[in-house]
Design an enzyme around this catalytic site. Sequence first.
Site: not given
Length: 149
Positions: A66-68
């Site tokens: 999952l992206d930041f």
Amino acid sequence: MEPGSMENLSIVYRSRDFLVVNKHWDVRIDSKTWRETLTLQKQLRHRFPELADPDTYYGFRFCHQLDFSTSGALCVALNKAAAGSAYKCFKERQVTKAYLALVRGHVQESRMTISYAIGRGSQAALILEDEELRAVGPAPQGKPRLACP
């Protein structure tokens, strides 16, 4: 929403093979750099030191990314067999991922197709219908567009 911290790791599900956590929106999954003061990897090691596996690069087997800036459920395999099973499911696209986008303002149309990429390399086309946003397949090639049928 409060910022991520070492203590606010939320557990969604736990079994013998998997741990599913609710990743906070401002927390990276892993990092080998000393500058990263808070990562999901560090939260897991703090909360579940007995689950850390020294044979893995980051200490945990993250089944996906999952992206930041993205919050949500993130699956961690707790053994090699579970990691292999999860990898196969993701590779064969047996896993369904759903995203909820928060939008500021008001949408006037009851149905629209949004063909903007969600992120770099994204191929998803989205439809807003009856106040529900859902992916419908590959976005058309060429310039991004917003179509309201």
